[in-house]
Design an enzyme around this catalytic site. Structure first.
Site, PDB file in Angstrom:
ATOM      1  N   GLU A 163     -24.206 -13.774  13.459  1.00 43.02           N
ATOM      2  CA  GLU A 163     -24.933 -13.670  11.947  1.00 43.02           C
ATOM      3  C   GLU A 163     -23.972 -13.817  11.064  1.00 43.02           C
ATOM      4  OE1 GLU A 163     -24.538  -8.986  13.243  1.00 43.02           O
ATOM      5  OE2 GLU A 163     -26.054  -9.454  14.589  1.00 43.02           O
TER       6      GLU A 163
ATOM      7  N   LEU B 207     -29.921  -9.441  13.090  1.00 45.33           N
ATOM      8  CA  LEU B 207     -29.085  -8.730  13.831  1.00 45.33           C
ATOM      9  C   LEU B 207     -29.473  -7.458  14.621  1.00 45.33           C
ATOM     10  CD1 LEU B 207     -28.378  -7.340   9.534  1.00 45.33           C
ATOM     11  CD2 LEU B 207     -27.375  -9.202  11.128  1.00 45.33           C
TER      12      LEU B 207
ATOM     13  N   GLU C 119     -27.612  -8.423  18.531  1.00 43.45           N
ATOM     14  CA  GLU C 119     -26.600  -8.545  19.186  1.00 43.45           C
ATOM     15  C   GLU C 119     -27.127  -9.169  20.646  1.00 43.45           C
ATOM     16  OE1 GLU C 119     -24.744  -7.195  16.099  1.00 43.45           O
ATOM     17  OE2 GLU C 119     -26.133  -6.158  17.243  1.00 43.45           O
TER      18      GLU C 119
ATOM     19  N   PHE D 112     -18.412  -7.949  14.793  1.00 39.86           N
ATOM     20  CA  PHE D 112     -17.505  -7.121  14.802  1.00 39.86           C
ATOM     21  C   PHE D 112     -17.186  -6.742  15.837  1.00 39.86           C
ATOM     22  CE2 PHE D 112     -16.860  -6.943   9.775  1.00 39.86           C
ATOM     23  CZ  PHE D 112     -15.442  -6.806   9.639  1.00 39.86           C
ATOM     24  N   ASP D 113     -16.231  -6.421  16.420  1.00 40.98           N
ATOM     25  CA  ASP D 113     -15.946  -6.011  17.776  1.00 40.98           C
ATOM     26  C   ASP D 113     -16.412  -4.675  18.086  1.00 40.98           C
ATOM     27  OD1 ASP D 113     -14.579  -3.760  16.261  1.00 40.98           O
ATOM     28  OD2 ASP D 113     -12.071  -4.431  16.648  1.00 40.98           O
ATOM     29  N   GLY D 114     -17.034  -3.540  17.254  1.00 37.82           N
ATOM     30  CA  GLY D 114     -17.685  -2.849  18.003  1.00 37.82           C
ATOM     31  C   GLY D 114     -19.584  -2.749  17.997  1.00 37.82           C
ATOM     32  N   PHE D 115     -19.671  -4.569  17.135  1.00 39.51           N
ATOM     33  CA  PHE D 115     -20.571  -5.086  17.274  1.00 39.51           C
ATOM     34  C   PHE D 115     -21.535  -5.323  18.671  1.00 39.51           C
ATOM     35  CE2 PHE D 115     -21.361  -5.265  12.732  1.00 39.51           C
ATOM     36  CZ  PHE D 115     -20.936  -3.879  12.287  1.00 39.51           C
TER      37      PHE D 115
ATOM     38  N   HIS E 201     -15.480  -1.751  13.698  1.00 39.51           N
ATOM     39  CA  HIS E 201     -15.271  -2.768  12.846  1.00 39.51           C
ATOM     40  C   HIS E 201     -13.050  -2.620  13.321  1.00 39.51           C
ATOM     41  CE1 HIS E 201     -18.311  -1.973  10.364  1.00 39.51           C
ATOM     42  NE2 HIS E 201     -18.224  -2.748  10.293  1.00 39.51           N
TER      43      HIS E 201
END
Length: 319
Positions: free
Chosen positions: A24, A53, A55, A78-81, A124
């Site tokens: 993204e 968007l 994943e 970002f990690d949490g995504f 994030h």
């Protein structure tokens, strides 16, 4: 580290036309952290792909591309995504080679900026590395400095197994030297980055700089700490760790992630099994607390500091 990762990606793309990037906002924008800056202009939209968007769609598409001979490198913004793509990673990507008895290679790299120290919000500043290290079929690595970032990225792309590549966000900007001629260590080798005689401390990613700070402070008080950069989370190279423990007799494992059922837990258990009679004290762990990552205003209380590391070292030495 951003420039080193960028250079590593560029070199891999020049060396192999089957390497392509997906994610993204990684195209003309160059990614949120500018890791892919300039690559769209050099290689074009057929090799640097701005994705929706989605994943799960990014990972699923990468699996299909790998099956057709490509080497896709996916960026999770970002990690949490990463969790919307978790099913594709653990149910498909990680199992594909075993499912085909090794006849099918799966050269997919998933880049994940992770960890705290940037004052951001929920989703994030996560440290989800244990989920992936627990999953058979995945290689999991994390560089702590620009030199390793440059070389480990190229080695990960060259791997025929899927690699989860965790990039510590707080280390994106500090500068460091990169030896363009020699990597100095294999992708999955741990490495002693500071020698010592009294206690061993082990960590990965951004935690390595915290451990080095702790070692500097301890030296002022006359305590000699050996620091080991794990570099690879799965598999773990225990050779340097066990050799260090044989010398010092004390081990502290530190990480930003939660402590319960973690990489630190695994290292502590394994060292206790393999080197019990070399230890002069129990293996101690320093970690983030077992709570969701807190708001930015109090993140410094959550993340392990040099003082928390030194407190654990003092406890170990007091036995």
């Amino acid at each position: 580290m951003t420039k080193a990762l960028n250079a590593g990606l560029r070199q891999a793309m020049r060396d192999d036309p089957k390497v392509l990037l997906m994610g993204e906002d990684i195209g003309p924008l160059g990614g949120v952290f500018r890791v892919t800056e300039g690559l769209f202009a050099e290689f074009g939209d057929k090799r640097v792909l701005d994705t929706p968007l989605a994943e799960s769609g990014i990972i699923g598409t990468a699996i299909g591309l790998a099956l057709r001979g490509y080497r896709p490198v996916c960026e999770i913004q970002f990690d949490g995504f990463v969790f919307p793509g978790f099913d594709q990673i653990t149910s498909q990507l990680a199992r594909m080679r075993n499912r085909h008895e090794g006849e099918v290679i799966m050269p997919v790299v998933i880049r994940i900026p992770y960890g705290g120290h940037i004052g951001s919000i929920e989703h994030h500043q996560e440290s989800p590395e244990t989920y992936f290290a627990h999953t058979p079929g995945l290689r999991v690595v994390s560089p702590s400095n620009p030199h390793d970032a440059y070389w480990m990225m190229q080695e990960a792309i060259a791997s025929d197994d899927p690699v989860i590549f965790f990039e510590p966000k707080s280390r994106y900007w500090p500068k460091g030297e990169v030896n363009l001629a020699d990597s100095g260590a294999a992708l999955h080798a741990s490495r002693v980055v500071r020698s010592g005689t009294d206690a061993t401390v082990v960590g990965h990613g951004a935690m390595v700089s915290v451990l080095l700070q702790a070692a500097e402070l301890a030296a002022v008080e006359g305590t000699s700490i050996e620091v080991i950069d794990l570099r690879s989370i799965s598999p773990i190279d225990y050779g340097p760790i066990l050799a260090s423990v044989e010398k010092t007799g004390h081990l502290v494992v530190a990480q930003e992630a939660h402590g319960f059922v973690s990489v630190g837990s695994e290292i502590a258990a394994t060292v206790m099994e393999k080197a019990f009679y070399l230890l002069e004290a129990p293996v101690l762990r320093v970690s983030g607390f077992d709570t969701p990552f807190p708001p930015a205003a109090v993140e410094t209380h959550f993340l392990p500091s040099p003082d928390r590391v030194l407190e654990a070292v003092d406890r170990a030495l007091s036995y």
